[in-house]
Design a protein around this motif. Structure first.
Motif, PDB file in Angstrom:
ATOM      1  N   ARG A  19       0.761  -1.334  -0.155  1.00 33.06           N
ATOM      2  CA  ARG A  19      -0.197   0.012  -0.172  1.00 33.06           C
ATOM      3  C   ARG A  19       0.845   1.389  -0.108  1.00 33.06           C
ATOM      4  O   ARG A  19       0.384   2.345   0.028  1.00 33.06           O
ATOM      5  CB  ARG A  19      -0.829   0.019   1.428  1.00 33.06           C
ATOM      6  N   ALA A  20       2.072   1.124   0.040  1.00 31.78           N
ATOM      7  CA  ALA A  20       3.139   2.293   0.320  1.00 31.78           C
ATOM      8  C   ALA A  20       2.738   3.274  -0.847  1.00 31.78           C
ATOM      9  O   ALA A  20       2.528   2.905  -2.238  1.00 31.78           O
ATOM     10  CB  ALA A  20       4.494   1.874   0.111  1.00 31.78           C
ATOM     11  N   PRO A  21       2.662   4.589  -0.698  1.00 36.42           N
ATOM     12  CA  PRO A  21       2.433   5.554  -1.634  1.00 36.42           C
ATOM     13  C   PRO A  21       3.592   5.864  -2.576  1.00 36.42           C
ATOM     14  O   PRO A  21       3.437   6.539  -3.552  1.00 36.42           O
ATOM     15  CB  PRO A  21       1.940   6.910  -0.851  1.00 36.42           C
ATOM     16  N   ALA A  22       4.701   5.245  -2.287  1.00 35.76           N
ATOM     17  CA  ALA A  22       5.721   5.364  -3.025  1.00 35.76           C
ATOM     18  C   ALA A  22       6.088   4.236  -4.000  1.00 35.76           C
ATOM     19  O   ALA A  22       5.830   3.112  -3.526  1.00 35.76           O
ATOM     20  CB  ALA A  22       6.969   5.939  -2.664  1.00 35.76           C
ATOM     21  N   ALA A  39       1.719  -1.767  -5.981  1.00 34.26           N
ATOM     22  CA  ALA A  39       0.801  -1.232  -6.910  1.00 34.26           C
ATOM     23  C   ALA A  39       1.022   0.160  -7.396  1.00 34.26           C
ATOM     24  O   ALA A  39       1.156   0.425  -8.479  1.00 34.26           O
ATOM     25  CB  ALA A  39      -0.624  -0.963  -6.189  1.00 34.26           C
ATOM     26  N   CYS A  40       1.784   0.811  -6.480  1.00 33.55           N
ATOM     27  CA  CYS A  40       2.210   2.097  -6.911  1.00 33.55           C
ATOM     28  C   CYS A  40       3.328   2.271  -7.850  1.00 33.55           C
ATOM     29  O   CYS A  40       3.375   2.937  -8.855  1.00 33.55           O
ATOM     30  CB  CYS A  40       2.463   2.954  -5.700  1.00 33.55           C
ATOM     31  N   ALA A  41       4.086   1.153  -7.986  1.00 30.14           N
ATOM     32  CA  ALA A  41       5.202   1.008  -8.738  1.00 30.14           C
ATOM     33  C   ALA A  41       4.567   0.548 -10.229  1.00 30.14           C
ATOM     34  O   ALA A  41       5.065   1.065 -11.324  1.00 30.14           O
ATOM     35  CB  ALA A  41       6.292   0.083  -8.410  1.00 30.14           C
ATOM     36  N   GLY A  42       3.642  -0.304 -10.128  1.00 32.90           N
ATOM     37  CA  GLY A  42       2.722  -0.620 -11.116  1.00 32.90           C
ATOM     38  C   GLY A  42       2.090   0.443 -12.048  1.00 32.90           C
ATOM     39  O   GLY A  42       2.167   0.794 -13.203  1.00 32.90           O
ATOM     40  N   ALA A  43       1.531   1.461 -10.966  1.00 36.23           N
ATOM     41  CA  ALA A  43       0.924   2.598 -11.500  1.00 36.23           C
ATOM     42  C   ALA A  43       1.991   3.595 -12.416  1.00 36.23           C
ATOM     43  O   ALA A  43       1.632   4.121 -13.354  1.00 36.23           O
ATOM     44  CB  ALA A  43       0.052   3.309 -10.742  1.00 36.23           C
ATOM     45  N   THR A  44       2.902   3.712 -11.605  1.00 35.91           N
ATOM     46  CA  THR A  44       4.096   4.549 -11.899  1.00 35.91           C
ATOM     47  C   THR A  44       4.767   4.259 -13.408  1.00 35.91           C
ATOM     48  O   THR A  44       4.954   4.921 -14.413  1.00 35.91           O
ATOM     49  CB  THR A  44       5.149   4.711 -10.835  1.00 35.91           C
ATOM     50  N   TYR A  45       5.216   2.850 -13.410  1.00 31.06           N
ATOM     51  CA  TYR A  45       5.796   2.472 -14.586  1.00 31.06           C
ATOM     52  C   TYR A  45       5.010   1.599 -15.631  1.00 31.06           C
ATOM     53  O   TYR A  45       5.472   1.569 -16.885  1.00 31.06           O
ATOM     54  CB  TYR A  45       7.112   1.449 -14.240  1.00 31.06           C
ATOM     55  N   GLY A  46       3.895   1.527 -15.260  1.00 26.06           N
ATOM     56  CA  GLY A  46       2.889   1.009 -16.380  1.00 26.06           C
ATOM     57  C   GLY A  46       3.034  -0.694 -16.642  1.00 26.06           C
ATOM     58  O   GLY A  46       2.487  -1.065 -17.509  1.00 26.06           O
ATOM     59  N   TYR A  47       3.420  -1.370 -15.716  1.00 27.53           N
ATOM     60  CA  TYR A  47       3.573  -2.988 -15.731  1.00 27.53           C
ATOM     61  C   TYR A  47       2.599  -3.522 -14.927  1.00 27.53           C
ATOM     62  O   TYR A  47       2.219  -3.053 -14.039  1.00 27.53           O
ATOM     63  CB  TYR A  47       5.158  -3.285 -15.226  1.00 27.53           C
ATOM     64  N   THR A  48       2.087  -4.631 -15.522  1.00 28.19           N
ATOM     65  CA  THR A  48       1.209  -5.372 -14.990  1.00 28.19           C
ATOM     66  C   THR A  48       2.004  -6.344 -14.168  1.00 28.19           C
ATOM     67  O   THR A  48       3.229  -6.507 -14.317  1.00 28.19           O
ATOM     68  CB  THR A  48       0.320  -6.180 -15.928  1.00 28.19           C
TER      69      THR A  48
END
Ligand code: C2E
Ligand code: CA
Ligand code: CA
Length: 830
Positions: A19-22, A39-48
């Motif tokens: 859940r970390a925001p970074a 999840a945040c890394a997924g959202a940031t870099y666009g990988y599933t």
């Protein structure tokens, strides 16, 4: 969570990870395979998650950074933690992120899994760039504005000076370590403690300050700094600051001092010169000025600060003398209406019933593009002293100190104006000259102070008699002139009579009553003269004529004016007249009344002027009598008479001719000698000639005259006293004179029948002459009636128109023959 991702083993750790925001990524430190990503890394870099499972850590970075990433991960695996500065990260879609990377070793497995925490650095980089830019801008603007800045971090007590701050202290940028001591050092010793205190208060109590400081720079030059201090409060995340801004205001101070000096010099100069400046806004009607002198001149209160606020045109107009308001308004109107015209006007201002002052106002109109006046800018000058001085000079120049009347200069001015305004002399102008008789004598007898009193008294009486409408001036020691204009000039004679009556009453001088007599001469333009000079001269002549005629008033009589310019021209021409034989001898016979026998003739001169025709002696003799020319006339007449006598004697006619002599002839002393030579030239003797001397010429120098007459008498000449009764001679002289005949003046003779006084004088003269053993000739025997009266009175001889008019000498023998015939028929008395 991915398979194989067991490095995070506790549930809460996993939840925190997830859940970390970074963006958080875990990788194998040896292979750099991604073991897991939140999840945040997924959202940031666009990988599933599936794509993360295939991913390699290096895929998130650009190739040139791969080595650094690899090294950082290795370092973290070895040392527990490592850091990577902000690098460009690449997302699945190729988008770039600017992230800082923190690497932490998760456990001691071999190879150790490493957690990578991406810190998005994009905003910070942008802010840093902005900050750098702002710093540049700040530095430039500080340099441009000269604003130096000294800041102090109140937590660390670290002091920073901007580049400009160094400059404001006269130092090279970064040449010294900033410190409070260095900031205070150049400040003048007397200001330094206060400045230090202000800084301390600002830092401790947050009290701001604004002050001016005098500094001596290291190069020795003097400067003034404006310093403002503030305490800037921070919050939990940032510290408190003290900031002091400085600006070098040396030049500003110098200019301000200079301006103040100039302004004060100007005020001072204005005060000395009594000049005030002002500007009026025509739209508001307000007058603005900082000139203290303007307020002083208008007596308007400049207010508390003494600098004055605007005042209204209306306020100003209230100060103007009521008599000048219209003229000021008209002058102002004229200036406003006439572009290019300067307002230049003098008027009076008055404060209530207070003193009147004079001002000179000059102004220019400022117009807009349409030529409409918008402002008037000008100066105002108090010219009271100057005007008063001018008035005093004018008064002294135009006033007779003694009587307070206008003097000759003022009278001449007035007369000039009167002529100027008489519209081509349509309106008459009269001059009445009043001359006090014997004033010199009064002055000598009574003393000058009493003489002055008398003149003041005369002036008072004349003024009272003439009133304000007639211009009265004292124009000479004992002379006053009244100038009459228009209707009054017609009555000049009546005014003159009134003036004469002023002297009917005696004057009280030093307690004694004196009789003062005066003559009034009148001349009126345009009848007598067409210019002021001529008019004045003619009024003077009229005074002379009045005196001669023993009258109190006299209207100018051209017939009796010996100074008439035309006559003066005659005087010039007379010089040649004698040489060119224009003077002709006329003879008027004298007859014995008892027998009618012609017993002599009087020689009378006639001038045949080439242009003027016959000029009677009454017109030129009085003229030349006051000059040497009289000798030429007398000689010419004596010679002509002797020549004529000689000629008659050739014809058997022995008739003595009496020649008229003037005072000057007797005074020259050469007459006896001249006569002797003349007679010798013609072999003539004194019995051929008679000599007529007027009674008035006797009184000029009686002793000398008597001596001369005695010489002439002893030579054998028959002597006549001419014009007897008009010369006021003393009877005493008469007894001493060696004269043979008295000629009664024709004035008495012609009037003897209608004027009892004249008749009495004629009779008394005849008796007196007979008592003295003299014979009497009556001149002016113009009529039969006079002849008879004279005969009855016992007169011896007669001369006059009744007998014969003066005749050309050569006609006399012919006349005598006719006369003898008439006498033969009509008897001795015609
Ligand atoms: P005067 O010596 O008293 O001369 C007499 C004047 O009376 C003359 O004027 C004469 O023409 C004028 N007369 C003669 N009969 C009558 C009369 O019945 N009634 C009136 N009212 N007048 C009469 P005239 O010739 O015009 O001379 C005027 C004066 O000029 C003389 O007055 C004399 O003073 C002077 N004058 C004339 N010739 C000479 C001159 O040769 N030498 C000098 N020194 N004076 C002269
Ligand atoms: Ca005469
Ligand atoms: Ca006479």
């Amino acid at each position: 969570m991915e398979a194989g991702f067991h490095a995070i083993d506790s549930d809460w750790c996993r939840i925190a990870f997830e859940r970390a925001p970074a963006p958080l990524v875990v990788c194998d430190s040896a292979s750099l395979h991604v073991l897991g990503a939140n999840a945040c890394a997924g959202a940031t870099y666009g990988y599933t998650p599936e794509e993360w499972a295939q991913a390699d850590l290096l895929a998130l970075f650009e190739a040139p950074d791969h080595e650094r990433v690899r090294a950082a991960v290795a370092a973290a695996a070895r040392d527990g933690e490592a850091q990577l500065p902000a690098l460009t990260h690449i997302g699945k879609d190729g988008a770039c992120l600017h992230c800082q990377l923190q690497c932490y070793r998760l456990n001691c497995d071999q190879p150790a899994p490493v957690l990578l925490a991406m810190q998005d650095h994009s905003d910070a980089a942008e802010a840093e760039a902005k900050l750098a830019h702002l710093q540049d801008v700040l530095m430039v603007s500080q340099e441009v504005t000269g604003l130096g800045c000294c800041t102090m971090n109140l937590t660390t007590a670290r002091l920073t000076w901007s580049v400009q701050q160094y400059k404001n202290l006269g130092l090279e940028p970064a040449s010294v370590m900033p410190s409070m001591e260095r900031l205070l050092a150049p400040v003048h010793a007397d200001e330094r403690p206060a400045f230090a205190l202000a800084i301390e208060r600002c830092i401790l109590d947050g009290r701001p300050f604004d002050t001016s400081l005098h500094l001596t720079w290291p190069d020795g030059s003097e400067h003034v700094l404006r310093a403002s201090g503030r305490r800037i409060s921070g919050d939990l995340s940032s510290p408190d600051w003290f900031a002091c801004a400085t600006v070098d205001i040396t030049e500003e101070c110098r200019l301000r001092d200079q301006l103040l000096q100039t302004e004060s010099d100007l005020q001072h100069a204005q005060e000395i010169a009594h000049i005030g400046t002002w500007a009026a806004d025509l739209r508001t009607g307000l007058i603005e000025t900082t000139s203290a002198e303007t307020y002083r001149i208008f007596r308007i209160d400049p207010g508390r600060n003494g600098k004055g606020g605007p005042f209204t045109l209306e306020q100003l107009f209230r100060r103007i003398h009521p008599e000048d308001v219209a003229a000021v308004a008209a002058a102002r109107e004229h200036t406003l209406k006439t572009p290019g015209e300067r307002y230049d006007h003098r008027y009076r201002i008055v404060e209530g019933d207070h003193e009147v002052r004079y001002v000179h106002s000059q102004a220019d109109v400022v117009r807009d593009e349409d030529g409409q006046p918008v402002r008037i800018v000008g100066i105002i000058r108090d010219v009271t002293d100057m005007t008063r001085a001018e008035q005093e000079i004018e008064r002294l120049a135009f006033c007779d100190e003694l009587t307070g009347l206008p003097n000759r200069v003022a009278m001449c001015r007035y007369l000039d104006t009167a002529f100027g305004e008489s519209r081509g002399l349509e309106e008459p102008v009269a001059v009445l000259t009043v001359a006090l008789a014997r004033f010199r004598e009064i002055n000598l007898t009574l003393g000058h102070l009493n003489g002055d009193d008398l003149l003041r008294d005369v002036a008072r009486r004349l003024k009272a008699e003439l009133g304000e409408d007639i211009h009265l001036a004292r124009t000479g020691n004992a002379q006053f002139i009244a100038v009459l204009r228009g209707v009054r000039a017609y009555n000049a004679a009546a005014v003159a009579e009134a003036i004469a009556r002023v002297f009917d009453t005696t004057f009280l001088v030093a307690g004694v009553r004196y009789e003062i007599s005066a003559q009034v001469g009148i001349a009126v333009a345009p009848g007598h003269a067409r210019n002021p000079t001529d008019l004045l001269r003619k009024a003077d002549v009229a005074v002379y004529q009045a005196r001669q005629g023993g009258r109190k008033t006299m209207m100018y009589d051209p017939a009796q004016d010996p100074y008439d310019p035309q006559r003066l021209a005659l005087l010039g021409q007379f010089r040649n007249a004698v040489a060119e034989g224009q003077i002709e001898l006329y003879c008027q016979p004298k007859v014995a009344m008892s027998t009618g026998e012609v017993i002599g003739a009087e020689a009378l001169a006639r001038w045949h002027h080439p242009q003027l025709g016959m000029v009677p002696p009454g017109e030129f003799v009085p003229l030349i009598e006051s000059t040497e020319l009289i000798h030429a006339l007398t000689n010419a007449m004596l010679q002509a008479s002797v020549r004529q006598s000689h000629a008659w004697r050739q014809e058997g006619l022995a008739l003595p001719i009496a020649v008229n002599l003037s005072t000057r002839n007797l005074m020259s002393g050469t007459l006896p000698g001249d006569l002797r030579a003349l007679l010798a030239g013609w072999d003539a003797d004194p019995a051929w000639l008679g000599l007529e001397i007027t009674e008035s010429s006797l009184i000029v120098d009686p002793d000398a005259t008597i001596a001369q007459l005695q010489a002439l008498s002893s030579m054998g000449f028959r002597l006549f006293i001419d014009d007897f009764g008009t010369g006021y001679s003393s009877l005493n002289y008469l007894t001493m004179l060696p004269v043979d005949v008295i000629k009664i003046d024709h004035g008495f003779t012609t009037n003897m029948l209608r004027d009892r006084r004249a008749g009495a004088i004629v009779k008394a003269t005849i008796d007196l002459a007979h008592d003295l053993g003299l014979s009497v000739v009556a001149e002016g025997t113009a009529t039969r009636e006079i002849w008879d009266a004279l005969l009855a009175a016992g007169c011896d001889e007669a001369q006059g128109y009744y007998v014969a008019p003066p005749l050309p000498a050569h006609e006399l023998p012919g006349w005598m023959r006719q006369h003898a015939l008439r006498c033969g028929h009509a008897g001795a008395a015609h």
